[in-house]
Design an enzyme around this catalytic site. Structure first.
Site, PDB file in Angstrom:
ATOM      1  N   ASP A  34      -5.661  -2.978   5.517  1.00  0.00           N
ATOM      2  CA  ASP A  34      -5.094  -2.208   6.621  1.00  0.00           C
ATOM      3  C   ASP A  34      -5.820  -2.421   7.952  1.00  0.00           C
ATOM      4  O   ASP A  34      -5.265  -2.163   9.006  1.00  0.00           O
ATOM      5  CB  ASP A  34      -5.066  -0.718   6.264  1.00  0.00           C
ATOM      6  CG  ASP A  34      -3.976  -0.430   5.229  1.00  0.00           C
ATOM      7  OD1 ASP A  34      -3.038  -1.240   5.105  1.00  0.00           O
ATOM      8  OD2 ASP A  34      -4.064   0.590   4.534  1.00  0.00           O
ATOM      9  N   TYR A  39       1.777   5.279   4.072  1.00  0.00           N
ATOM     10  CA  TYR A  39       0.598   6.130   3.892  1.00  0.00           C
ATOM     11  C   TYR A  39       0.102   6.732   5.195  1.00  0.00           C
ATOM     12  O   TYR A  39       0.226   6.128   6.259  1.00  0.00           O
ATOM     13  CB  TYR A  39      -0.551   5.318   3.273  1.00  0.00           C
ATOM     14  CG  TYR A  39      -0.703   5.583   1.787  1.00  0.00           C
ATOM     15  CD1 TYR A  39      -1.269   6.768   1.326  1.00  0.00           C
ATOM     16  CD2 TYR A  39      -0.253   4.670   0.839  1.00  0.00           C
ATOM     17  CE1 TYR A  39      -1.388   7.031  -0.026  1.00  0.00           C
ATOM     18  CE2 TYR A  39      -0.367   4.922  -0.518  1.00  0.00           C
ATOM     19  CZ  TYR A  39      -0.940   6.101  -0.949  1.00  0.00           C
ATOM     20  OH  TYR A  39      -1.051   6.370  -2.275  1.00  0.00           O
TER      21      TYR A  39
HETATM   22 CO    CO Z   1      -2.403   5.793  -3.321  1.00  0.00          CO
END
Ligand code: CO
Length: 664
Positions: A329, A413
């Protein structure tokens, strides 16, 4: 009690009465102009400086409009410059930028003198790929939606309109075909958004995978691994779509009648005995600098720089192209650029101070993000207490912590990055994991050994989240040594006649080839960073210990595609000799790389680690076996670690706290 603040002069912001805000009032955050602001060498670049950097690079490197700015940030000066700086000193400001010349397919690192408005260096970094930028994903999505093969694929699935499709970019990892490896690639996973505003992560258009050459911005192909029926559940979580919503909770008001206990001067924060600076970079997000604790009259340094170095999420499913899923990320996305603007009363409650963030978007435009970093105090229960059984007298002190935090949205997320400072010298890092699971559509009754049924026809794939936190330590100075400590059982015998003996076992991490260390919860293993050039009255070298949490080890096989790139996840702790250019555990440019350089490669140098400037790299592994309760949105999962003083003080450093109001 807060009168001492009023005596401060200069740019110190007098928080107490001028900046009152509370949850009840929901007052808008007011910004108090800092007219006598003086730049500090560690201050993030201002909007003006960002603008100058981009303009200089464009002009001097002859870039056209297609050039992309992956990141533009402060080029941090040396520690010496920072430490010698006194308010009012003239400082040289420099920008660092990573720039992608899309036409040439080349990545460059730029250093810009902001004072001279000129390029100091312009260096081609061969064989690496820039991060995937949000603006490119938007372009990519539009392009994919016009491709005839994609429209055909949608038709095969009974989807008539591209308006009902969300195209989500996913890194190619190291799975590019040999003839395509020179290209900057992206693949996409697509989701069905039946009606505007639907949850865009719960109805995968399974099997339909566009592959795009990002630099040319050209669809290479639309892969189709076969149609899987659409999971029926819309995964509603938005309040207006829920059939039942509980009565609001009883009001819980957090107010500080006299204002908070911290003071802010630009990016410098003073709170109780703590002093530090708040920073931010496009890749790392929140960065804390020069953390020190005032002991008597002296500010004693603890950590020079604390930052997230990487966050990588490898998946364990083998179906379709999901075996490829392991996103870096920071190094493939631009984590910090995904920072949220926080809302008072929602993300943060109480007496809040916000830091704003300035950065550039991929096209080099200066982007202003208000309220990106939240700072406030929290009551944290009892800090210490004793009731004297004879006198019946109780002494109790309350714990309070200073919270500095940010939230980042990385596709499905959402991550909270939280740093806590405590009155007793403890520092805590906490990551909060929330948002949506990454899912795969399955046919009814399908066996899914590498995932779990979390909603009808929807598989939550097993995965891990590996955070790596870089801690450039400076415990009472730079001459630091790392010691591994654990409890050792003594065999029954002359040294242990009653079978009760156990003692601490210590081993110095002498050099980098010993530096990959692992947790051992059954023996209470931790690592302390000590300064052996100093000794307190009791004979202790001042130290801080890193207390790990529960980590999982890598679940991917040695030598597997993921492990070749993310070798740093093999150990819970690495120690390296300080190098300001080593900021990211898998190296600076993991996007599409085959083998990760990064820590496992750096430690081959086997630099000595004793009585020297060292950096700790702590890997936190979170195993995520999805559960129905994670659907449609996941309650926060917590992970983290602590840094606690160990022989740094000669007694409880919070002994001098004033008792709470109840004291008698
Ligand atoms: Co997760």
């Amino acid at each position: 009690m807060h009168a001492h603040f009023a005596t401060r002069v200069g740019a110190v912001y007098l928080f107490a009465d001028r900046h009152r805000q509370s949850v009840i009032a929901m007052a808008q955050v007011r910004t108090v102009p800092q007219t006598d602001f003086q730049p500090h060498p560690l201050d993030p670049l201002t909007p003006e400086e960002l603008g100058v950097a981009v303009e200089v690079i464009r002009r001097e490197a002859n870039l056209d409009e297609r050039a992309l700015f992956e990141q533009v940030r402060l080029n941090e000066p040396t520690k010496q410059v920072v430490r010698n700086f006194r308010p009012g000193d003239a400082i040289e400001r420099e920008a660092f930028a990573v720039v992608l010349d899309r036409n040439a397919g080349k990545l460059f690192e730029a250093r810009v003198s902001l004072d001279a408005a000129s390029l100091k260096s312009w260096t081609h970094v061969p064989g690496v790929q820039a991060c995937i930028m949000a603006e490119e994903c938007e372009e990519m999505s539009k392009l994919v939606k016009q491709h005839p093969d994609f429209l055909e694929g949608l038709k095969r699935r009974g989807i008539e309109s591209t308006e009902q499709v969300s195209v989500e970019s996913f890194a190619m990892a190291n799975f590019a075909a040999p003839e395509e490896q020179h290209m900057r690639l992206i693949r996409a996973h697509c989701f069905y958004v039946e009606n505007p505003g639907d949850n865009a992560y719960v109805r995968p258009i399974e099997g339909l995978v566009p592959v795009v050459d990002l630099n040319a911005m050209k669809v290479l192909r639309i892969e189709d691994n076969g149609v899987v029926p659409m999971p029926p559940d819309r995964g509603d979580y938005q309040v207006e779509r829920l059939k039942h919503v509980r009565e609001p909770l009883a009001a819980l008001e957090i107010t500080q009648r006299d204002g908070p206990d911290f003071a802010v001067d630009g990016h410098a924060v003073t709170w109780q005995n703590w002093r530090f600076r708040v920073g931010f970079t496009p890749r790392e997000g929140l960065v804390l600098h020069t953390m020190s604790f005032k002991d008597g009259e002296k500010d004693r340094p603890v950590v020079y720089r604390a930052s997230l170095s990487e966050l990588v999420v490898p998946y364990g499913d083998t179906a379709g192209d999901h075996f490829m899923n392991h996103s870096f990320d920071l190094g493939e996305g631009v984590f910090g650029a995904a920072v949220n603007s926080l809302k008072l009363g929602c993300d943060c409650v109480g007496e809040i101070y916000y830091f704003d963030v300035n950065m550039t978007d991929a096209n080099g435009n200066v982007k202003y993000l208000p309220n990106a970093i939240c700072m406030h105090e929290e009551d944290y229960g009892v800090l210490w207490k004793h009731t004297d059984a004879h006198t019946k007298r109780t002494e109790v002190r309350r714990s309070r912590r200073l919270v500095v935090s940010s939230f980042f949205t990385i596709g499905n997320y959402d991550y909270g990055i939280f740093w806590y400072l405590y009155l007793d010298g403890t520092i805590q890092f906490e990551a909060k994991l929330t948002g949506m699971l990454y899912t795969r559509a399955i046919v009814s009754g399908e066996e899914t050994p590498y995932g779990a049924l979390i909603a009808p026809n929807l598989n939550g794939m097993v995965h891990e989240h590996y955070f790596n936190i870089r801690l450039d330590m400076s415990v009472d100075g730079d001459e630091n040594t790392v010691v591994e400590v654990e409890a050792e059982r003594v065999p029954t015998g002359p040294l242990n006649p009653h079978g009760n003996a156990h003692r601490p076992k210590e081993a110095i991490v002498e050099s980098e080839n010993q530096s990959g260390r692992d947790i051992k919860p059954e023996n209470g293993r931790f690592w302390k960073v000590i300064n052996r050039s100093k000794k307190n009255k009791l004979g202790w070298h001042p130290g801080y210990k890193l207390v790990p949490g529960l980590n999982v080890k890598p679940m991917h096989q040695p030598g597997s595609p993921f492990m070749r790139r993310a070798g740093f996840v093999e150990h819970d702790l690495w120690v390296t000799a300080y190098d300001p250019d080593q900021l990211h555990a898998p190296g600076n440019y993991p996007n599409q790389n085959e083998y990760g350089p990064g820590i496992p490669e750096w430690v081959q140098a086997n630099r000595p680690l004793v009585d020297t400037d060292i950096v700790l790299w702590h890997t936190i592994g979170v195993l995520h076996l999805p559960r129905p309760e994670d659907f449609p949105v996941m309650p926060v999962e917590y992970t983290g670690f602590m840094l606690k003083p160990l022989g740094f003080f000669e007694r409880n450093p919070a002994l001098d706290l004033a008792p709470p109001g109840c004291h008698n």
